[in-house]
Enzyme design. Sequence first.
Site, mmCIF file in Angstrom:
data_model
loop_
_atom_site.group_PDB
_atom_site.id
_atom_site.type_symbol
_atom_site.label_atom_id
_atom_site.label_comp_id
_atom_site.label_asym_id
_atom_site.label_seq_id
_atom_site.Cartn_x
_atom_site.Cartn_y
_atom_site.Cartn_z
ATOM 1 N N HIS A 676 0.817 -1.219 0.000
ATOM 2 C CA HIS A 676 0.000 0.000 0.000
ATOM 3 C C HIS A 676 0.853 1.272 0.000
ATOM 4 O O HIS A 676 0.324 2.366 -0.213
ATOM 5 C CB HIS A 676 -0.964 -0.004 1.193
ATOM 6 C CG HIS A 676 -0.327 0.318 2.507
ATOM 7 N ND1 HIS A 676 0.023 -0.653 3.427
ATOM 8 C CD2 HIS A 676 0.019 1.497 3.061
ATOM 9 C CE1 HIS A 676 0.548 -0.074 4.485
ATOM 10 N NE2 HIS A 676 0.558 1.235 4.292
ATOM 11 N N ASP A 726 -0.789 -7.514 1.429
ATOM 12 C CA ASP A 726 -0.155 -6.185 1.497
ATOM 13 C C ASP A 726 1.357 -6.348 1.689
ATOM 14 O O ASP A 726 1.897 -6.138 2.777
ATOM 15 C CB ASP A 726 -0.769 -5.380 2.650
ATOM 16 C CG ASP A 726 -0.327 -3.928 2.646
ATOM 17 O OD1 ASP A 726 0.292 -3.501 1.656
ATOM 18 O OD2 ASP A 726 -0.597 -3.235 3.646
ATOM 19 N N SER A 825 4.228 2.487 8.249
ATOM 20 C CA SER A 825 3.659 1.593 7.251
ATOM 21 C C SER A 825 4.798 0.937 6.484
ATOM 22 O O SER A 825 5.739 1.605 6.053
ATOM 23 C CB SER A 825 2.767 2.387 6.290
ATOM 24 O OG SER A 825 1.585 2.797 6.929
#
Length: 875
Positions: A676, A726, A825
């Site tokens: 992502h 992901d 992230s």
Amino acid sequence: MTLARFVLALMLGALPEVVGFDSVLNDSLHHSHRHSPPAGPHYPYYLPTQQRPPRTRPPPPLPRFPRPPRALPAQRPHALQAGHTPRPHPWGCPAGEPWVSVTDFGAPCLRWAEVPPFLERSPPASWAQLRGQRHNFCRSPDGAGRPWCFYGDARGKVDWGYCDCRHGSVRLRGGKNEFEGTVEVYASGVWGTVCSSHWDDSDASVICHQLQLGGKGIAKQTPFSGLGLIPIYWSNVRCRGDEENILLCEKDIWQGGVCPQKMAAAVTCSFSHGPTFPIIRLAGGSSVHEGRVELYHAGQWGTVCDDQWDDADAEVICRQLGLSGIAKAWHQAYFGEGSGPVMLDEVRCTGNELSIEQCPKSSWGEHNCGHKEDAGVSCTPLTDGVIRLAGGKGSHEGRLEVYYRGQWGTVCDDGWTELNTYVVCRQLGFKYGKQASANHFEESTGPIWLDDVSCSGKETRFLQCSRRQWGRHDCSHREDVSIACYPGGEGHRLSLGFPVRLMDGENKKEGRVEVFINGQWGTICDDGWTDKDAAVICRQLGYKGPARARTMAYFGEGKGPIHVDNVKCTGNERSLADCIKQDIGRHNCRHSEDAGVICDYFGKKASGNSNKESLSSVCGLRLLHRRQKRIIGGKNSLRGGWPWQVSLRLKSSHGDGRLLCGATLLSSCWVLTAAHCFKRYGNSTRSYAVRVGDYHTLVPEEFEEEIGVQQIVIHREYRPDRSDYDIALVRLQGPEEQCARFSSHVLPACLPLWRERPQKTASNCYITGWGDTGRAYSRTLQQAAIPLLPKRFCEERYKGRFTGRMLCAGNLHEHKRVDSCQGDSGGPLMCERPGESWVVYGVTSWGYGCGVKDSPGVYTKVSAFVPWIKSVTKL
């Protein structure tokens, strides 16, 4: 250089910037038992004012493939001497004591032939003469100066320790002259006696020969009742009579019980006419334990000149007077000027003599001195709170030690300041002093008695300073306080302007610079702060190596006032005070601009490549893992503590790319992150760069490197509108396996096994990154301990969004909300496997808010994608 050879070089100490690697790799496998020697023989008697001998027992069987728990003494070229019969060697204990075979904390040495795996790890030329040697005598094959040996601990592990060359020394006490008396033996730092069972003239002759009091001795006995409390070391000594040292005789270690007739071994040596020891007294002191040394010779009293007068001379004087405790030499008529003649000059005792008469010295009455140079001594009794400096070239320098409950121990350097140093040196009789670098002196092996000491500078004795309770600390011996004191004079004046200290660094050689002005510690603003300024700070603190400046509160924000701004040093000044051009307290800064330094900085890059064959054996090593208290429960990470942490950055026209995501280094050329991360800006390689070796995002460092992106591989099942699959891989620019340069700050993490269940194999898990700290995004790399949770927690909370390709981690307690927001992230969730290798089990993926109750973070489960990762990267 392959990665395997690079790590081996780090293990052998070949790369100077790596500190603490051996403790990282081996602490869980091998621990020195210096703090808790193995159990062994019982000592029924012991002196109340001296350290009880450490208990020892024969080492257990060696492990099949032993590995050294820490670096051996540094290798130095030195030609070893051949010969099967041990004789005095320049690379062993000094002549007269070459047969010592125990460490300085009492552990028996292993035979050199029993530890070939250790010798094979070192350059063959340096060790050739020790291979196959059946003896276990202490030696210094590396030419380091102080002999050492290998020993086995209670768990079957092998370690090495320095030896006490005085072990096995003998003396006679309680006789009418120096040729007779009770035999006392020095072992494990304490003088003790020998049980008289089977004691005969052959044994006595060895004692006399060892003391150079003739070749023939007559065995005697002395009642223990007249000796006080003193340990018994041996019984049933069985000498042939031709041994050069009592250590070479067969004997039994004393196991307790009652010595026959309750008698100790004694001797009378055969000299019929020996030298008469001069009469000595101490004058001018405040007690019988100190004073000016005066000798009675040729019918009159006289003094001793202090030329070459040192603590070894003082030890002999104290011994001759029958005074125990700490022997210290004093100079320049410290106890006042004497009268009468100057009797002796140029006294050069070794410290082992029984009388000053046995020391090298000038002829009686021959000197070039006046009474302003009268020598003195103090023989300070050992009482709780007595301090000394040990391990240096004299009593003026060394490791600070405090005597407590019959044992010497060290002081931890947490919060240590120059004011503390002043108090210590003043108590020891010196006018000035400075904190010395710990690596100048050998590490202690005893207890750590004191921590968090804080002196105001007005105390007359060290124990008047505030401190923790005795024995309460969170330190290792690498943090022992070391001090160098000076007698005075302008050349030694340490009051160079303002006292300076370094705070919140990973060791005492680095940290935020704080100065003591107007009774208060404060910081320095980093306006114009350069390496030249850092060099002056480090010089003032006693460090001589390269210095590096750090800005923007690199070591955290200080408290209190900002004392100084716009420091302008040329690099040659003696102290910070010489560089201050602006009024104290005048500035335009905040604590976010606090200046820092790193002293003795060796930041050479160490290049190396990874390859498929070596990667699996050396991945996941934290080479700069240091004090545990700085890791468990911490927020700021150690610099270099997470060497696989990298950042994915968005390129800009200004060259200061914004941090976009975290990532994990898997090899020299491959990085693991979240899919992502590319959702907003696409997967064009020209838009991104990867930064390795970063710690403070705004401060460039020597290990830091920004590398372009050659390829982005997003898992084919990933969909931007979902959170499953992901995961993504990034190929760095560069030739095959030569993209990122490995160093102590840049190393790969380990991959898990396919379908490995981390809850079954992992513990001690962390997330890292420059993420949300609750106030803002951090400039320095953050870390947070985080527990893995059973998947049912996330299945219940997130329903169908949580799949079998995800991990659930976080703290569900109200007061401990730690989740993926404190990482980045795409950043790693790392767990430690048994054996201290770190494995990337998760990639930070998604969650509901930051630290929301009952909403743990969700991570991509890396073990589910190992086949895909290997097929793409060819690892």
